[in-house]
Write an enzyme that holds these catalytic residues in place. Structure first.
Site, PDB file in Angstrom:
ATOM      1  N   ASP A  11      64.633  33.043  45.542  1.00 46.33           N
ATOM      2  CA  ASP A  11      65.847  33.633  46.098  1.00 46.33           C
ATOM      3  C   ASP A  11      66.073  34.993  45.447  1.00 46.33           C
ATOM      4  OD1 ASP A  11      66.050  31.276  47.440  1.00 46.33           O
ATOM      5  OD2 ASP A  11      67.962  30.657  46.566  1.00 46.33           O
ATOM      6  N   ASP A 137      72.076  24.833  57.987  1.00 44.94           N
ATOM      7  CA  ASP A 137      72.754  24.715  56.693  1.00 44.94           C
ATOM      8  C   ASP A 137      74.140  24.142  56.934  1.00 44.94           C
ATOM      9  OD1 ASP A 137      70.502  26.146  55.727  1.00 44.94           O
ATOM     10  OD2 ASP A 137      71.486  28.026  56.265  1.00 44.94           O
TER      11      ASP A 137
END
Length: 255
Positions: A11, A137
């Site tokens: 990330d 998500d």
């Protein structure tokens, strides 16, 4: 049982490798200033795929540093013959084309799949099913968008069914409430989504130990994304890859 893939997560925020808790930018831990070296580390341990997320793009912020980091990661990955799955802030056809031009192997669409679903149809037609995944998500069953900051009002199951009807094959399901928390995957919800939609679903959010990886594979999911557990040492990637390979041989003794 389908092939099962472990995706180490990288990330990116400000060009650095970080992890967030529950997607909250205020709850950030930085792990490396050198994303390419981190990519090399996971590849040397045997990873065949990397899952790279542009957090700055997801939050709608300037992402020049992350794009440079992505290019360096792609260069390293190519030298290993491995592949990259990339997402975060890809919310236009131009952004999709730029990512494809960089030779990203698979892009992950989130917000745009919810707000402009026709784009998914276009991408599937132009680039093929192997180069696209949709990130689903969710918190409390509803899909989150714009870097997980907003509730779309659409259920995870409804989005998955819509995407499957378009011809999508692969989805990544993240239980936002578990992401970065090390509390274990939401295997029940992930498997239920796969059963309801017929999609190949990669599990994400909450991996802490080898048992979580085994649970995902035992649930016949397509793979698992692992972040904080690798960076904090509660999961050894090499051992996890060996376990998955061993389990695969047990299921296919004549191969």
């Amino acid at each position: 049982m389908n092939a099962f893939t472990i995706f180490p997560a990288i990330d990116l925020r400000g060009g650095k490798v970080v992890r967030l808790k529950e997607g909250n930018p205020a709850r950030i831990t930085s792990y490396s200033d050198n994303p390419a070296e981190m990519a090399k580390h996971w590849l040397e341990m045997g990873a065949s795929w990397l899952h790279v997320i542009n957090l700055d793009g997801a939050f709608g912020e300037s992402d020049h540093a992350n794009r440079s980091a992505l290019e360096s990661i792609l260069s390293v990955t190519k030298s290993f013959g491995a592949r990259v799955q990339f997402g975060g802030g890809i919310r236009s056809l131009d952004a999709i084309e730029r990512a494809m031009d960089l030779c990203v192997n698979r892009i992950v669409l989130g917000t745009i799949a919810v707000e402009q679903p026709d784009v998914v149809v276009d991408v599937l037609s132009r680039f093929g099913v192997e180069r696209l995944a949709v990130g689903i998500d969710a918190r409390d069953g509803f899909v989150r968008v714009h870097g997980w900051q907003d509730n779309s009002g659409i259920s995870a199951t409804d989005l998955a069914l819509q995407m499957r009807a378009f011809g999508l094959l692969t989805a990544i399901f993240t239980d936002v409430s578990r992401d970065g928390m090390g509390s274990g995957l939401n295997i029940g919800a992930t498997r239920a989504l796969a059963d309801a939609s017929g999609l190949n679903v990669i599990a994400s959010g909450g991996v802490h130990t080898l048992e979580d990886v085994i649970a995902a594979r035992s649930a016949n999911l397509s793979g698992v994304i692992v972040g904080r557990a690798l960076y904090e040492g509660t999961l050894d990637l090499k051992i996890a890859l060996q376990e998955v390979a061993h389990a695969g041989k047990k299921n296919h003794p004549m191969s």
